[in-house]
Design a protein around this motif. Structure first.
Motif, PDB file in Angstrom:
ATOM      1  N   MET A 184       0.864  -1.188   0.000  1.00 24.91           N
ATOM      2  CA  MET A 184       0.000   0.000   0.000  1.00 24.91           C
ATOM      3  C   MET A 184       0.897   1.235   0.000  1.00 24.91           C
ATOM      4  N   VAL A 185       0.618   2.178  -0.911  1.00 18.52           N
ATOM      5  CA  VAL A 185       1.431   3.389  -0.988  1.00 18.52           C
ATOM      6  C   VAL A 185       0.923   4.476  -0.061  1.00 18.52           C
ATOM      7  N   LEU A 186      -0.234   4.272   0.548  1.00 22.01           N
ATOM      8  CA  LEU A 186      -0.826   5.297   1.417  1.00 22.01           C
ATOM      9  C   LEU A 186      -0.711   4.946   2.895  1.00 22.01           C
ATOM     10  N   ARG A 187       0.226   4.084   3.244  1.00 23.40           N
ATOM     11  CA  ARG A 187       0.335   3.679   4.649  1.00 23.40           C
ATOM     12  C   ARG A 187       0.698   4.839   5.569  1.00 23.40           C
ATOM     13  N   ASN A 188       1.330   5.912   5.022  1.00 29.32           N
ATOM     14  CA  ASN A 188       1.722   7.056   5.852  1.00 29.32           C
ATOM     15  C   ASN A 188       0.629   8.111   5.960  1.00 29.32           C
ATOM     16  N   LEU A 189      -0.514   7.854   5.300  1.00 25.91           N
ATOM     17  CA  LEU A 189      -1.602   8.836   5.315  1.00 25.91           C
ATOM     18  C   LEU A 189      -2.119   9.019   6.737  1.00 25.91           C
ATOM     19  N   ARG A 190      -2.167  10.285   7.209  1.00 30.05           N
ATOM     20  CA  ARG A 190      -2.626  10.584   8.555  1.00 30.05           C
ATOM     21  C   ARG A 190      -4.004  11.228   8.579  1.00 30.05           C
ATOM     22  N   GLY A 191      -4.395  11.852   7.478  1.00 28.80           N
ATOM     23  CA  GLY A 191      -5.700  12.486   7.416  1.00 28.80           C
ATOM     24  C   GLY A 191      -6.356  12.228   6.067  1.00 28.80           C
ATOM     25  N   LEU A 192      -7.651  11.802   6.052  1.00 29.82           N
ATOM     26  CA  LEU A 192      -8.392  11.546   4.813  1.00 29.82           C
ATOM     27  C   LEU A 192      -9.767  12.184   4.962  1.00 29.82           C
ATOM     28  N   ASN A 193     -10.066  13.172   4.111  1.00 25.56           N
ATOM     29  CA  ASN A 193     -11.335  13.890   4.147  1.00 25.56           C
ATOM     30  C   ASN A 193     -11.959  13.874   2.755  1.00 25.56           C
ATOM     31  N   LEU A 194     -13.052  13.092   2.595  1.00 27.94           N
ATOM     32  CA  LEU A 194     -13.792  12.999   1.331  1.00 27.94           C
ATOM     33  C   LEU A 194     -15.227  13.467   1.528  1.00 27.94           C
ATOM     34  N   SER A 195     -15.464  14.260   2.530  1.00 30.06           N
ATOM     35  CA  SER A 195     -16.824  14.672   2.883  1.00 30.06           C
ATOM     36  C   SER A 195     -17.415  15.644   1.874  1.00 30.06           C
ATOM     37  N   HIS A 196     -18.817  15.740   1.896  1.00 26.58           N
ATOM     38  CA  HIS A 196     -19.569  16.692   1.086  1.00 26.58           C
ATOM     39  C   HIS A 196     -19.294  16.501  -0.401  1.00 26.58           C
ATOM     40  N   ASN A 197     -19.355  15.263  -0.838  1.00 28.31           N
ATOM     41  CA  ASN A 197     -19.296  14.923  -2.255  1.00 28.31           C
ATOM     42  C   ASN A 197     -20.512  14.042  -2.564  1.00 28.31           C
ATOM     43  N   SER A 198     -20.459  13.323  -3.662  1.00 33.46           N
ATOM     44  CA  SER A 198     -21.569  12.435  -4.027  1.00 33.46           C
ATOM     45  C   SER A 198     -21.056  11.027  -4.244  1.00 33.46           C
ATOM     46  N   LEU A 199     -20.143  10.591  -3.416  1.00 40.85           N
ATOM     47  CA  LEU A 199     -19.533   9.283  -3.563  1.00 40.85           C
ATOM     48  C   LEU A 199     -20.540   8.192  -3.223  1.00 40.85           C
ATOM     49  N   GLY A 200     -20.519   7.128  -4.030  1.00 40.69           N
ATOM     50  CA  GLY A 200     -21.446   6.025  -3.809  1.00 40.69           C
ATOM     51  C   GLY A 200     -20.713   4.731  -3.495  1.00 40.69           C
ATOM     52  N   ARG A 201     -21.487   3.615  -3.530  1.00 43.99           N
ATOM     53  CA  ARG A 201     -20.995   2.286  -3.205  1.00 43.99           C
ATOM     54  C   ARG A 201     -20.539   2.202  -1.740  1.00 43.99           C
ATOM     55  N   GLU A 202     -19.833   1.050  -1.448  1.00 42.20           N
ATOM     56  CA  GLU A 202     -19.494   0.785  -0.072  1.00 42.20           C
ATOM     57  C   GLU A 202     -18.110   1.338   0.307  1.00 42.20           C
ATOM     58  N   ILE A 203     -17.847   1.378   1.592  1.00 36.92           N
ATOM     59  CA  ILE A 203     -16.523   1.763   2.083  1.00 36.92           C
ATOM     60  C   ILE A 203     -15.580   0.589   1.865  1.00 36.92           C
ATOM     61  N   PRO A 204     -14.421   0.789   1.225  1.00 41.83           N
ATOM     62  CA  PRO A 204     -13.505  -0.345   0.938  1.00 41.83           C
ATOM     63  C   PRO A 204     -13.116  -1.066   2.236  1.00 41.83           C
ATOM     64  N   SER A 205     -13.115  -2.392   2.146  1.00 31.55           N
ATOM     65  CA  SER A 205     -12.778  -3.180   3.335  1.00 31.55           C
ATOM     66  C   SER A 205     -11.316  -3.042   3.721  1.00 31.55           C
TER      67      SER A 205
END
Length: 890
Positions: free
Chosen positions: A1-22
């Motif tokens: 995974m290339v995003l293992r160092n990610l400390r903050g993820l904000n995808l709010s207030h969009n129109s994203l669908g489907r499920e949250i990735p497991s």
């Protein structure tokens, strides 16, 4: 995974669908996740439970369904608002219960795929992909093998395309480098975000610092390089996360701190130690809000001037890990809300005015490492919940007023404890004789406590213990032999009732204090028993016999205190290789001469040999002890003259005490030039002569010698005792220049003349004795002398008069107020007066007889002089006649 160092993820207030990735649970560094206000569906995967750093989660306003996962980190996120707006969600922390209380499934990739994926679609997809790949691959290989022209064309094309790709790659890399450099120059070279840089510069401009002494490095655009600022280098956002403003003389009210923190969402550490912040400490915490209260981890406000009580809202800084409020003048009780700071690892509030008991909620601080509440006014019993601080490594509650009993239950889970300070309380210790603690201490201080009359037997299990202080614990026994099995480095058992001899102790000891006990023997081979000893204190015991020569062989010994024992015989003459800096053998029965080798201890700064029976003279080798600050050989039988070399080499000498000996001769003038001297006591000897006029005579020394190096430096003198000698003449008039003098004793001498008015200048003088001399005249009044109204100060001087004596002065003439000119006229240097008179008389005689001689022996001068006198007489008579005529005419 290339995003293992990610400390903050904000995808709010969009129109994203489907499920949250497991697989979102693989982002193990994630601290903040915001997916709110989208169209996400189906279940929340269990994998977020693996996000052990997650402290903020927002899934508000989606179409998620099913039970909310539990376990691990998700259990700490108990805010229902994180899941609201999802009608089909159920389970804690929402009030909606799931049907039949079905627990959420464990995280499993295959389970999620079986629940949520379309297995048939996946199967057909795989068949088509594999079939297409096989046909394409083998068809291509077949052409290469069986078609020569295709093969040649393919390899030719490959060569050309490879060259073009390499060229394009090089050009792209060059262009990208240029663009990146331009971007860095315009944006990222500032080091930190412009808004934050402006806020810091605004703060600096608010300081009253026209000379730019405070924070001088705060200039330029790269604020991440400024002193006291640390930026976040991990995410590349270049926001400052650590701000250190220690020792900058900042003077602000407490409201300023909370206002400064406002909006500093990325600030994790703030140190304001050793400044001049003031105001209510409660306002710092009451006004902290927003993201600053959520993200602040370290807050150091020690050594300031706050006041007031700690607020009940202490837990507003929810994630604080280190809080330092030491020596900040705070008061009141420790609030119960302290127990809500579940992330707290270090709490330091020493040297304040805290009162009351320690709240029992302190046992909830499961990750606490360091707790320091020393030097306050805390009281009550120690809460049993202390035993739940399973991660505690250092505990200091010394110098308070705690009472009650401490037993094994207070330490039941403290297996990591290493440093324990419980001294100076009213605590009773009650441990079972067979108790073996689960911890291994390195430092233990239980001074001034009730340990039960014996050295606690459980200490035998503490093999890592290096520092032990059981002073003033009312211990009454011989030293146990098992102390020698320990690896102690510092041992303090002073002020007890320990008796007997000194057993074999740890050879690693560097400091041993057994003073104020009943020890009766000092081992003759102490140099072999304690080869690394640096400090040995055995004062006020019952040790008899001679001093062992082995003391001279202890090469590391720097402090030796054997005062107030019964040592007798000669002082060993073997100190030439010693590194002693402090030697106290006072109040024993030592005799003989002071050995010459004592002066070879080149680092000696304090030497106390007083109250023995030493004879002979002060050894001349002591002039080599250039670091000497205290020389006390009083109450002996020393004789001879006071050495004049005392001033020349002992530039740091502060206390010189030679009283009650048999010194003869005059007081050497060189003593006046001992620049650092504060106490001079040479009373009760056989000294003769007079008090040197150099005592306080600063200006005279400058005028007569014209050498700055000859100026007298006795301004630091605090005590002067010349009593019980045979000193005569008058008290020097400039004695009032000794402005630091607190005690002056000139009693029992043969001093004559008036008491100088300059004594009124000694504003610190609290003790004065001029009794039994031949002083005369009126006792000065005014200033400090008015406070010294004990008549015994002046007893034995029949010709003295005036208050506080009952004898009135003739004519009740008041004593003149002190005036430097009058004092100089009354008590000044007679030699100056004689010289002045000689010059005046000589000048008059020379002028008079020179004029008469010219009249007698020079005829032309005589005729010219008489002619001039006749002309001047005629003119004067004529002018007088004209004036008289005009006056009568009017």
């Amino acid at each position: 995974m290339v995003l293992r160092n990610l400390r903050g993820l904000n995808l709010s207030h969009n129109s994203l669908g489907r499920e949250i990735p497991s697989k979102i649970g693989d982002l193990t560094s994630l601290e903040s996740l915001d997916l709110s206000n989208n169209n996400l569906v189906r279940r929340i995967p269990n994998s977020p439970s693996n996000l052990y750093c997650l402290s903020h989660l927002n899934l508000f306003n989606n179409n998620l369904s099913g039970p909310i996962p539990t376990g691990s980190q998700l259990q700490t996120l108990e805010e229902p608002s994180s899941y609201e707006g999802n009608p089909q969600l159920c389970g804690a922390p929402l009030p909606k219960r799931c049907p039949s209380h079905e627990p959420p499934k464990d995280s499993n990739t295959e389970d999620d795929a079986a629940d949520d994926g379309d297995s048939m679609d996946k199967l057909w997809f795989c068949v088509f992909v594999v079939g297409g790949f096989g046909i394409g691959f083998w068809g291509f290989v077949g052409f290469l093998v069986f078609k020569r022209s295709f093969r040649q064309a393919y390899f030719h094309c490959t060569d050309e395309m490879g060259s073009k790709i390499l060229l394009a790659g090089a050009l792209f890399a060059q262009r990208f480098s240029e663009l990146w450099s331009s971007c860095v120059a315009k944006n990222t070279s500032i080091g930190c975000i412009a808004v934050e840089r402006k806020a810091l510069l605004k703060f600096k401009s608010s300081l009253d610092d026209p000379s730019n002494i405070t924070l001088p490095s705060w200039r330029g655009i790269d604020c991440c390089t400024w002193e006291g600022i640390t930026c976040d280098e991990i995410t590349g956002l270049r926001k400052f996360v650590d701000l250190n403003l220690e020792s900058n003389n900042l003077d602000h009210a407490s409201d300023w701190i909370s206002e400064f923190l406002s909006g500093k969402c990325h600030l994790e550490s703030l140190s304001l130690q050793n400044n001049s912040f003031h105001g209510k400490i409660s306002r710092v915490f009451k006004n902290i809000s927003g993201c600053s209260s959520q993200n602040l981890l370290n807050l150091n406000m020690g050594y300031n001037n706050f006041d007031g009580d700690l607020p009940s809202e202490l837990d507003k800084v929810k994630k604080i890990t280190n809080l330092d409020l030491s020596r900040s003048n705070i008061s009141g009780q420790i609030p119960e809300s302290l127990g809500n700071l579940s992330f707290l690892r270090g709490l330091i509030m020493r040297d304040n005015k805290l009162v009351g008991p320690i709240p029992s909620s302190i046992g909830k601080l499961k990750v606490l490492w360091v707790l320091d509440l020393s030097s306050n006014r805390l009281s009550g019993e120690i809460p049993i919940s202390f035993g739940q601080l399973s991660n505690l490594e250092s505990l200091d509650i010394s110098h308070n007023s705690f009472n009650g009993t401490i037993s094994e239950v207070h330490f039941v889970n403290l297996s990591k404890l290493e440093k324990l300070y419980l001294s100076n309380n009213l605590i009773n210790f009650k441990f079972g004789c067979s108790w073996v603690p689960s911890f291994q201490l390195t430092e233990l201080n239980m001074a001034s406590s009730n340990v039960g009359g014996q050295i606690p037997r459980w200490l035998q299990s503490q093999m890592a213990l290096s520092q032990l202080d059981l002073s003033n614990c009312n211990i009454s026994e011989t030293l146990p032999k098992w102390l020698g099995n320990m690896n102690l480095v510092e041992l303090d058992l002073s002020k007890n009732h320990i008796y007997g001899t000194i057993p074999n102790l740890s050879s690693s000891l560097t400091s041993l204090d057994l003073s104020d006990n009943i020890i009766n023997h000092l081992p003759s081979n102490i140099d072999l028993l304690l080869p690394y000893l640096e400090y040995l204190l055995l004062a006020r015991n019952s040790i008899n016999g001679s001093l062992p020569d082995s003391l001279c062989n202890m090469s590391d010994l720097t402090l030796l205190v054997l005062s107030m024992n019964g040592f007798s015989g000669y002082l060993p003459d073997c100190w030439q290789d010693s590194y002693l800096s402090y030697l106290d053998l006072s109040s024993n029965e030592l005799s003989g001469i002071i050995p010459e080798s004592i002066g070879a201890a080149r680092y000696l700064s304090w030497l106390h040999l007083n109250n023995n029976t030493f004879t002979g003279q002060i050894p001349s080798t002591l002039q080599n002890s250039t670091y000497l600050e205290v020389l006390d050989v009083g109450e002996n039988m020393l004789s001879g003259r006071i050495p004049e070399w005392i001033r020349h080499n002992m530039l740091d000498l502060k206390i010189l005490r030679l009283r009650s000996n048999q010194f003869q001769g005059v007081i050497p003038h060189t003593l006046c030039q001992a620049s650092q001297l504060q106490v001079l006591d040479i009373g009760n000897n056989n000294l003769t002569g007079y008090i040197p006029r150099c005592v306080g005579n600063f200006s005279g020394m400058i005028e007569k010698n014209h050498l700055r190096t000859r100026v007298v430096f006795l301004r630091n003198l605090r005590g002067l005792n010349l009593s019980h000698n045979f000193l005569d003449r008058e008290i020097p008039s400039k004695i009032g220049e000794l402005t630091s003098l607190e005690s002056l004793d000139l009693s029992n001498n043969n001093l004559v003349g008036r008491i100088p008015n300059s004594l009124s200048n000694l504003y610190l003088l609290s003790r004065l004795n001029l009794s039994n001399n031949n002083l005369s005249g009126a006792i000065p009044t005014g200033n400090q002398l008015q406070t010294l109204d004990d008549p015994s100060i002046y007893d034995g001087n029949p010709q003295l008069c005036g208050a506080p004596l009952l004898k009135r002065c003739p004519g009740n003439k008041p004593t003149k107020d002190f005036n430097p000119e009058n004092d100089a006229a009354d008590d000044g240097d007679s030699r100056d007066k004689i010289l002045f008179s000689a010059f005046v008389v000589g000048g008059f005689g020379t002028g008079f007889w020179g004029f008469v001689g010219l009249l007698v022996f020079k005829r032309s001068f005589r005729q010219a002089y008489y002619r001039f006198v006749e002309e001047m007489g005629s003119k004067i008579l004529l002018a007088a006649a004209l004036f008289a005529r005009r006056f009568s005419g009017n």
